[in-house]
Design a protein around this motif. Structure first.
Motif, PDB file in Angstrom:
ATOM      1  N   SER A   2       0.902  -0.930   0.273  1.00 12.97           N
ATOM      2  CA  SER A   2       0.208  -0.049   0.265  1.00 12.97           C
ATOM      3  C   SER A   2       1.221   1.102   0.185  1.00 12.97           C
ATOM      4  O   SER A   2       1.741   1.391   0.694  1.00 12.97           O
ATOM      5  CB  SER A   2      -1.066  -0.068   0.593  1.00 12.97           C
ATOM      6  OG  SER A   2      -1.169  -1.148   1.278  1.00 12.97           O
ATOM      7  N   LEU A   3       0.447   2.291  -0.500  1.00 13.40           N
ATOM      8  CA  LEU A   3       0.986   3.389  -0.630  1.00 13.40           C
ATOM      9  C   LEU A   3       0.353   4.762  -0.563  1.00 13.40           C
ATOM     10  O   LEU A   3      -0.470   4.875  -1.225  1.00 13.40           O
ATOM     11  CB  LEU A   3       1.949   3.401  -2.418  1.00 13.40           C
ATOM     12  CG  LEU A   3       2.897   4.877  -2.865  1.00 13.40           C
ATOM     13  CD1 LEU A   3       3.573   4.636  -2.106  1.00 13.40           C
ATOM     14  CD2 LEU A   3       2.781   4.769  -4.114  1.00 13.40           C
ATOM     15  N   THR A   4       0.523   5.732   0.067  1.00 14.38           N
ATOM     16  CA  THR A   4      -0.119   6.475   0.283  1.00 14.38           C
ATOM     17  C   THR A   4       1.092   7.719   0.751  1.00 14.38           C
ATOM     18  O   THR A   4       1.411   8.129   1.349  1.00 14.38           O
ATOM     19  CB  THR A   4      -1.639   6.262   1.078  1.00 14.38           C
ATOM     20  OG1 THR A   4      -2.101   7.664   0.995  1.00 14.38           O
ATOM     21  CG2 THR A   4      -0.821   6.746   2.037  1.00 14.38           C
ATOM     22  N   TYR A  78       5.550  10.383   0.934  1.00  7.00           N
ATOM     23  CA  TYR A  78       4.678   8.567   1.016  1.00  7.00           C
ATOM     24  C   TYR A  78       5.128   7.915   2.230  1.00  7.00           C
ATOM     25  O   TYR A  78       6.040   7.740   2.718  1.00  7.00           O
ATOM     26  CB  TYR A  78       5.168   8.141  -0.402  1.00  7.00           C
ATOM     27  CG  TYR A  78       5.587   8.881  -1.844  1.00  7.00           C
ATOM     28  CD1 TYR A  78       3.726   8.567  -2.123  1.00  7.00           C
ATOM     29  CD2 TYR A  78       6.067   9.696  -2.595  1.00  7.00           C
ATOM     30  CE1 TYR A  78       3.423   9.059  -2.968  1.00  7.00           C
ATOM     31  CE2 TYR A  78       4.888  10.163  -3.374  1.00  7.00           C
ATOM     32  CZ  TYR A  78       3.732   9.951  -3.978  1.00  7.00           C
ATOM     33  OH  TYR A  78       3.401  10.635  -4.914  1.00  7.00           O
ATOM     34  N   ALA A  80       4.698   3.380   2.406  1.00  2.00           N
ATOM     35  CA  ALA A  80       4.288   2.193   2.146  1.00  2.00           C
ATOM     36  C   ALA A  80       4.357   1.792   3.018  1.00  2.00           C
ATOM     37  O   ALA A  80       6.130   1.458   3.879  1.00  2.00           O
ATOM     38  CB  ALA A  80       5.175   2.232   0.320  1.00  2.00           C
ATOM     39  N   ASP A  82       6.052  -2.723   3.292  1.00  2.00           N
ATOM     40  CA  ASP A  82       6.957  -3.239   2.686  1.00  2.00           C
ATOM     41  C   ASP A  82       7.237  -4.521   2.700  1.00  2.00           C
ATOM     42  O   ASP A  82       5.906  -4.652   2.997  1.00  2.00           O
ATOM     43  CB  ASP A  82       8.234  -3.157   2.304  1.00  2.00           C
ATOM     44  CG  ASP A  82       9.656  -2.528   1.741  1.00  2.00           C
ATOM     45  OD1 ASP A  82       9.174  -2.744   0.132  1.00  2.00           O
ATOM     46  OD2 ASP A  82      11.139  -2.252   1.858  1.00  2.00           O
ATOM     47  N   PHE A 451       9.360   3.582  -4.311  1.00  2.00           N
ATOM     48  CA  PHE A 451       7.887   3.976  -4.055  1.00  2.00           C
ATOM     49  C   PHE A 451       6.362   4.095  -5.281  1.00  2.00           C
ATOM     50  O   PHE A 451       6.588   5.576  -5.477  1.00  2.00           O
ATOM     51  CB  PHE A 451       7.939   5.251  -3.362  1.00  2.00           C
ATOM     52  CG  PHE A 451       8.499   5.664  -2.431  1.00  2.00           C
ATOM     53  CD1 PHE A 451       7.981   5.432  -1.003  1.00  2.00           C
ATOM     54  CD2 PHE A 451      10.422   5.251  -1.253  1.00  2.00           C
ATOM     55  CE1 PHE A 451       8.170   5.371   0.982  1.00  2.00           C
ATOM     56  CE2 PHE A 451      10.558   5.194  -0.434  1.00  2.00           C
ATOM     57  CZ  PHE A 451       9.712   5.122   1.189  1.00  2.00           C
ATOM     58  N   ARG A 452       6.484   3.141  -5.838  1.00  2.39           N
ATOM     59  CA  ARG A 452       5.171   2.270  -6.123  1.00  2.39           C
ATOM     60  C   ARG A 452       4.301   1.341  -6.079  1.00  2.39           C
ATOM     61  O   ARG A 452       4.833   0.481  -5.526  1.00  2.39           O
ATOM     62  CB  ARG A 452       5.837   2.816  -7.873  1.00  2.39           C
ATOM     63  CG  ARG A 452       6.877   1.992  -8.186  1.00  2.39           C
ATOM     64  CD  ARG A 452       7.381   1.437  -9.893  1.00  2.39           C
ATOM     65  NE  ARG A 452       8.305   0.934 -10.241  1.00  2.39           N
ATOM     66  CZ  ARG A 452       9.260   0.354  -9.355  1.00  2.39           C
ATOM     67  NH1 ARG A 452      10.252   1.030  -9.002  1.00  2.39           N
ATOM     68  NH2 ARG A 452       9.687  -0.930  -9.692  1.00  2.39           N
ATOM     69  N   ARG A 453       3.862   1.878  -6.498  1.00  3.56           N
ATOM     70  CA  ARG A 453       2.098  -0.013  -6.481  1.00  3.56           C
ATOM     71  C   ARG A 453       3.115  -0.870  -7.347  1.00  3.56           C
ATOM     72  O   ARG A 453       3.290  -0.452  -8.487  1.00  3.56           O
ATOM     73  CB  ARG A 453       0.870   0.572  -6.374  1.00  3.56           C
ATOM     74  CG  ARG A 453       0.387   1.524  -5.596  1.00  3.56           C
ATOM     75  CD  ARG A 453      -1.096   2.327  -5.635  1.00  3.56           C
ATOM     76  NE  ARG A 453      -1.814   2.999  -4.936  1.00  3.56           N
ATOM     77  CZ  ARG A 453      -1.646   3.799  -5.349  1.00  3.56           C
ATOM     78  NH1 ARG A 453      -0.591   4.362  -6.724  1.00  3.56           N
ATOM     79  NH2 ARG A 453      -1.915   4.814  -4.644  1.00  3.56           N
TER      80      ARG A 453
END
Ligand SMILES: Nc1ncnc2c1ncn2[C@@H]1O[C@H](COP(=O)(O)OP(=O)(O)O)[C@@H](O)[C@H]1O
Ligand SMILES: [Mg+2]
Length: 457
Positions: A2-4, A78, A80, A82, A451-453
């Motif tokens: 999940s990344l936000t 960001y 996330a 891992d 840092f990406r989905r």
């Protein structure tokens, strides 16, 4: 994963505690966890987890945790989770550069560029600049330069970053062992590092020698040619460029032409003026060249001359500023057209050249065909960038291609620059492309930082 984007706040507790707002804890699948590893750049620190009731995505970090993770500032960034159940913040991105002496402009003439880049990235990453002297390899930290809200500089110690964008300025410094070791250290730590370093012309020509798709767009080139070979090429093409392999800005370039019965002509630049000399035989021309260079011409390359499209009898050529974007694809970020000064061997502005938009330059030479010519040149530039990348050992994210278009619309590459200057973006009509170029650098750094989905990879 999940990344936000989250909003980071600091609290005063000395222990290592991290609080997540409930919705964020849920998104990061932290339900029931008592502790978690918090990661910034290459540093990982264990912390106690708590949740708090607050709307939105918020993270509160105790002073104790902040000190160990070395989070440089509060605010948006960001977050996330891992694969290894770590929570990572960032990305932490470093721009490697140098050249300054004053605190107000720590990177010399590059300061403004670095400032613009950091400003653009301030809400998406922990984006800082550093020089080789700012790295502490023993502690694995960097004493980085961050941009503060007022546009000034704030120094912070941070862990080794997720990505390094290399803009070290000096070709000479780069071949030194210190910089080579530095780069290898980053690679050893699996920190993506782009671009590796300056290109020599001969390296690029050699690299593409076995790549038919690229070779079609390279003028015939020979590294360190014998004078017999040069004579042979001159008779074949009647027109050659003779260039120092590690040269730039048009320095040390000669333009040779041969006209049967009239003789051998050589043009070059000396003390701010353009020189044209005629020789009745090839050997005296070579003698003059050797005398000018004290016999040392071994780092020169000779290249078939291309009859470029012209405006007012002055050749024009193009700088294609290429970037890899956030999806890891090559794009043309900006194009500047340059018209040579009268009698000049190159189109450089400092040699009397002038800058214009490619549309203007091409419409004056190709009329209503100019759209098609430009489209073709863009597609060739992308092919060339891909070819250079696939034949090169190190990571590439940016290239400045010097492109010529001949009178039939044929597209040729004269050289590829791995640390391209940004002077084309000074043209009022190219300012927007200059901004786009910065955005591509940022997006590509974020891409490399992972840092990406998953679905974006
Ligand atoms: N083979 C060639 N044919 C025609 N023009 C050339 C050729 N090589 C270079 N030039 C001209 O000289 C300029 C400078 O050459 P380039 O290879 O880019 O060297 P530099 O590193 O000095 O910029 C080019 O932008 C182009 O205008
Ligand atoms: Mg050039």
């Amino acid at each position: 994963m999940s990344l936000t984007i989250c909003n980071v706040h600091f609290t005063k507790q000395p222990e290592r505690i991290v609080w997540f707002s409930s919705s964020l804890a849920k998104l990061l699948k932290l339900g029931g966890r008592k502790s978690v590893n918090v990661k910034l750049g290459k540093d990982i620190v264990p912390a106690t987890v708590r949740t708090i009731k607050r709307k939105g995505h918020h993270v509160y970090m105790s002073a104790g945790l902040r000190r160990s993770v070395r989070i440089p500032k509060s605010g948006h960034v960001y977050i996330a989770n891992d694969e290894d159940k770590e929570i990572k913040l960032g990305p932490l991105i470093g721009v490697l550069t140098d050249g300054g002496t004053r605190i107000s402009s720590p990177f010399g003439e590059r300061t403004e560029f670095v400032r613009q880049l950091l400003h653009l990235g301030r809400k998406k990453a922990y984006f800082f600049a550093f020089t080789p002297r700012d790295i502490n390899w023993r502690q694995e930290t960097i004493h980085g330069w961050f941009l503060n809200g007022g546009g000034g500089w704030t120094r912070r110690v941070v862990p080794l970053p997720d990505v390094v964008y290399n803009r070290l300025p000096s070709r000479r410094a780069e071949v030194g062992s210190a910089i080579t070791t530095l780069r290898e250290r980053f690679i050893k730590k699996r920190i993506p590092f782009f671009n590796w370093g300056f290109f020599n012309k001969s390296d690029v020509y050699t690299m593409l020698d076995n790549d038919p798709e690229a070779l079609r767009h390279l003028p015939e080139s020979i590294n360190n040619p014998t004078s017999e070979k040069m004579k042979e090429l001159l008779e074949k093409h009647q027109f050659l460029y003779y260039k120092p392999s590690a040269g730039s800005l048009g320095n040390g370039i000669y333009r040779l032409t041969y006209t049967p019965r009239k003789g051998y002509f050589i043009r070059y630049r000396r003390s701010g003026g353009n020189i044209l000399l005629r020789f009745s035989n090839f050997n005296s021309l070579m003698k003059m060249l050797r005398a000018r260079h004290r016999g040392n011409l071994s780092s020169y390359v000779v290249q078939q001359g291309i009859r470029l499209a012209e405006i007012d009898n002055c050749p024009i050529d193009f700088r294609f500023h290429m970037h890899k974007n956030g999806q890891n694809q090559w794009v043309v970020a900006g194009i500047g057209a340059k018209k040579a000064g009268r009698g000049s061997v190159t189109t450089h502005i400092k040699n009397g050249g002038s800058l214009m938009t490619p549309e203007r330059a091409l419409s004056r030479t190709f009329g209503d065909k100019s759209d098609d010519v430009l489209k073709e040149a863009k597609s060739v530039a992308i092919k060339l960038a891909k070819a250079i990348e696939r034949n090169y050992t190190h990571a590439l994210g940016e290239l400045g291609l010097d492109i010529g278009i001949d009178r039939d619309g044929g597209v040729w590459m004269f050289e590829a620059n791995a640390k391209p200057g940004r002077s084309i973006f000074k043209h009022p009509a190219l300012k927007g492309q200059g901004k786009a170029s910065l955005k591509y650098i940022l997006d590509h750094c974020i891409y490399l930082s992972k840092f990406r989905r998953r679905d974006e990879s």
